[in-house]
Design a protein around this motif. Structure first.
Motif, PDB file in Angstrom:
ATOM      1  N   UNK A 190       0.806  -1.230   0.000  1.00 39.33           N
ATOM      2  CA  UNK A 190       0.000   0.000   0.000  1.00 39.33           C
ATOM      3  C   UNK A 190       0.834   1.271   0.000  1.00 39.33           C
ATOM      4  N   UNK A 191       2.018   1.172   0.519  1.00 40.05           N
ATOM      5  CA  UNK A 191       2.822   2.393   0.513  1.00 40.05           C
ATOM      6  C   UNK A 191       3.854   2.372  -0.607  1.00 40.05           C
ATOM      7  N   UNK A 192       3.814   1.301  -1.347  1.00 40.63           N
ATOM      8  CA  UNK A 192       4.806   1.167  -2.398  1.00 40.63           C
ATOM      9  C   UNK A 192       4.457   2.014  -3.604  1.00 40.63           C
ATOM     10  N   UNK A 193       5.222   1.839  -4.628  1.00 46.37           N
ATOM     11  CA  UNK A 193       4.988   2.594  -5.854  1.00 46.37           C
ATOM     12  C   UNK A 193       4.887   1.597  -6.980  1.00 46.37           C
ATOM     13  N   UNK A 194       3.738   1.553  -7.615  1.00 45.78           N
ATOM     14  CA  UNK A 194       3.612   0.615  -8.706  1.00 45.78           C
ATOM     15  C   UNK A 194       4.012   1.264 -10.015  1.00 45.78           C
ATOM     16  N   UNK A 195       4.047   0.463 -11.035  1.00 45.72           N
ATOM     17  CA  UNK A 195       4.425   1.008 -12.326  1.00 45.72           C
ATOM     18  C   UNK A 195       3.515   2.168 -12.682  1.00 45.72           C
ATOM     19  N   UNK A 196       4.072   3.128 -13.341  1.00 45.13           N
ATOM     20  CA  UNK A 196       3.303   4.278 -13.793  1.00 45.13           C
ATOM     21  C   UNK A 196       3.008   5.281 -12.694  1.00 45.13           C
ATOM     22  N   UNK A 197       3.729   5.154 -11.608  1.00 42.93           N
ATOM     23  CA  UNK A 197       3.579   6.151 -10.560  1.00 42.93           C
ATOM     24  C   UNK A 197       4.165   7.477 -11.044  1.00 42.93           C
ATOM     25  N   UNK A 198       3.528   8.540 -10.631  1.00 41.96           N
ATOM     26  CA  UNK A 198       3.969   9.870 -11.038  1.00 41.96           C
ATOM     27  C   UNK A 198       4.307  10.675  -9.785  1.00 41.96           C
ATOM     28  N   UNK A 199       5.542  11.127  -9.711  1.00 44.58           N
ATOM     29  CA  UNK A 199       5.981  11.930  -8.569  1.00 44.58           C
ATOM     30  C   UNK A 199       6.364  13.310  -9.077  1.00 44.58           C
ATOM     31  N   UNK A 200       5.958  14.314  -8.335  1.00 43.29           N
ATOM     32  CA  UNK A 200       6.202  15.686  -8.790  1.00 43.29           C
ATOM     33  C   UNK A 200       7.041  16.420  -7.752  1.00 43.29           C
ATOM     34  N   UNK A 201       8.170  16.968  -8.210  1.00 47.03           N
ATOM     35  CA  UNK A 201       9.031  17.752  -7.328  1.00 47.03           C
ATOM     36  C   UNK A 201       8.850  19.224  -7.645  1.00 47.03           C
TER      37      UNK A 201
END
Lengths: 161, 458
Positions: B420-431
């Protein structure tokens, strides 16, 4: 020479392309950056300022706008907004274009903004044929060129934000 | 000074501003406007017509070039783009461009493109049959679009090509290679550069056009747009040449030789500079004194800088922490951000790319300074291997990191981590470069995998 200029309540005379003269209070004229610059650079001693591309009808409209905004500059913005929309209401396209040209030349940003926006709103959401008709734009594409451009525009891209 | 005021009738004014002050309208009744020559939109000078057109909502624009040549010319001019930007009418839209899967290949639909956009509420479900909307049109690219910062999912759509374009580039040309091709934007057009083919995608019309391929076939090369041209480097064993593509003439030419032959490198640009970053050394020979590992390590964390205008190379730089560059991009205010991997963790670096003469940010003297930034919020103990891949896109002053392969969830599960806290494929992170903070963007839709990403102002 200074017949149209008084010391305290200064006025200047603007002359339209069709020869009509308008006596304008200085604070009203200051709505125009062009006139402001002329007055600042001490060129205000001329008795008549000619505006050879602005006809009397347009100049009267422009000065009406300037007067309202000069007199109301410290009053409520809402009142001015409703004046602005009323001002352009039912105006024909030819008059609007003249107004845009005049506002651009005389550097009256607020007037240029509302007049240009009004024209843009007319173009909005209309197919190109209708835009051509409304604005009397001549289609200068050859049939082949038009077909090619049309081909490129065959599908509207649906992914637009 | 007073001389200029001598003219009682402002002849200076009429001279400078009115080309024909003697012209009088042939009318005698100024109060009867019906009799005057009507001013039309065609009497407006270009700058005023541009001013008007730049106020239109985006949805009205695509059909307007059809009005006349002049309108077409104005709408495609750089001034139009500039005005739209000044007016805040341009939205930086992130495009994900992807290949279709093999079932679609059978239907002669080799590629899909996705585009992710604001405010779109469309469902992501797609079927193969929806691809061909007209008999002679083939949806060869698929896109998802998104406007970063807006709370809406990605919007999916297609770029369509005439069948003859699709036939000229039959399925297979990008087969397995598409994820190694590069995607760039110039103005409102997107260029997809594959090993042996180039496509131009028009973001207004969704139209696809075939363009000239690079002179040297390349895979996993560096590419970036600088000053309206595209530069590519690396990814070819046979050459170290840097090629330049001019969209106006649809032609490629060799402009320089890169100091290093890289493979698997990343390209980006800011301030007129083309950055070629990371990757592996090509053609390390056994006869070299240094171990191949040492040489490779240097390549993996180093950066070559090509000044596109001066046509020269600056001294190469290296990410201070070493490691292996996995993604990089530049942002508008003049920084290059680099994501590096050190086997089990990622680090995130900022390179000051503000050059003295660009005046941006007040600084400029700090060109070349590295600064370690807050790492992206991935679970710390992720093993980074070839099954995970990231893509980095600069959007305004934000950096968008998209995980394009692998699944951190799986890795976590294998390692007994929390779900649940992981990041699956296609995760989008914005800095956010201003705030220095990371946030999570909407995941890429399922249909878009192994996409390439590009930000387009449109």
């Amino acid at each position: 020479m200074a017949s149209s200029i008084e010391n305290n309540n200064e006025k200047l005379t603007l002359k339209s392309s069709d020869g009509e003269e308008f006596l304008v209070e200085k604070h009203v004229a200051l709505q125009s950056t062009l006139l402001q610059n002329m007055l600042d650079s001490d060129c205000s001693s001329a008795d008549v300022i000619p505006l050879p591309k602005i006809d009397a009808r347009t100049l009267a409209l422009v000065l009406g706008y300037c007067k309202k905004h000069a007199d109301a500059s410290s009053s409520k913005q809402g009142e001015l907004n409703s004046f602005d929309s009323e001002f352009l209401k039912d105006m024909d396209m030819g008059a609007l274009f003249n107004l845009v040209l005049a506002a651009n030349f005389m550097e009256i940003k607020g007037l240029l903004d509302i007049a240009a926006q009004k024209i843009a709103d007319t173009i909005k959401d209309k197919p190109h044929q209708e835009v051509r008709e409304i604005f009397h734009v001549e289609n200068d594409y050859t049939p082949e060129e038009e077909a090619a451009v049309r081909e490129e525009n065959r599908w509207a891209f649906e992914g637009f934000p | 000074m007073s001389e200029s005021c001598n003219s009682r009738h402002f002849s200076w004014l009429t001279k400078s501003c009115f080309p024909n002050p003697q012209h009088h309208h042939p009318l005698h009744q100024p109060h009867l406007p019906l009799h005057r020559p009507t001013t039309t939109i065609s009497s407006l000078p270009d700058d005023l017509l541009l001013d008007i057109l730049s106020r239109l909502p985006h949805s009205s624009l695509p059909s307007l070039p059809l009005v006349s040549r002049r309108w077409s010319h104005l709408l495609h001019s750089p001034s139009f783009l500039l005005l739209r930007r000044l007016r805040g009418q341009l939205r930086r839209t992130l495009f994900a461009v992807a290949v279709t899967d093999s079932t679609l290949l059978h239907n002669n639909h080799p590629f899909l493109v996705y585009r992710h956009s604001t405010g779109a509420q469309d469902s992501f479900s797609e079927t193969a049959s929806s691809l061909a909307r007209e008999d002679d049109a083939v949806g060869i690219f698929r896109a998802a679009t998104h406007v970063i910062g807006q709370d809406s999912p990605w919007k999916t759509s297609h770029f369509l090509a005439d069948r003859d374009v699709a036939v000229a580039f039959p399925p297979g040309i990008f087969d397995g290679g598409f994820s190694h091709s590069r995607v760039l934007a110039i103005g409102r057009k997107i260029y997809v550069i594959g090993r042996t083919a180039t496509f131009e995608l028009h973001t207004w019309t969704g139209n696809v056009a075939a363009k000239s391929p690079m002179i040297f076939p390349r895979k996993k090369f560096a590419a970036a747009a600088v000053g309206g041209k595209i530069y590519v480097a690396g990814g070819a064993a046979r050459t170290s040449s840097v090629e330049e593509y001019d969209p106006d003439t649809d032609s490629w030419r060799v402009v320089s030789d890169a100091p290093r032959k890289r493979y698997g490198c990343v390209g980006t640009s800011v301030g007129g500079m083309f950055y070629v970053i990371g990757g592996l050394k090509i053609g390390a020979s056994a006869g070299e004194d240094f171990s191949r590992a040492a040489a490779s390590n240097y390549y993996a964390s180093s950066m070559d800088l090509y000044d596109a205008e001066a046509r020269g190379w600056l001294r190469s730089r290296a990410v201070p922490g070493g490691g292996c560059v996995v993604a990089a991009c530049a942002v508008e205010e003049g920084f290059v951000y680099v994501l590096t991997s050190h086997a089990v963790e990622l680090s995130f670096w900022r390179f000051d790319a503000r050059r003295k003469n660009n005046g941006g940010g007040g600084g400029g003297g700090a060109f070349g300074e590295w600064c370690r930034m807050k790492s992206p919020p991935l679970p710390v103990r992720v093993r980074l291997d070839s099954t995970m891949r990231f893509n980095c896109v600069g959007v305004g002053n934000k950096v968008v990191v998209i995980q394009v392969m692998g699944c951190v969830d799986d890795l976590l599960r294998r390692g007994g981590g929390r779900r649940g806290r992981g990041v699956k494929e296609a995760a989008v992170l914005v800095y956010d470069g201003g705030a220095g903070e990371w946030s999570r963007g909407p995941d890429l839709p399922e249909v878009i995998r192994r996409a390439a990403f590009v930000c387009v102002e449109c």
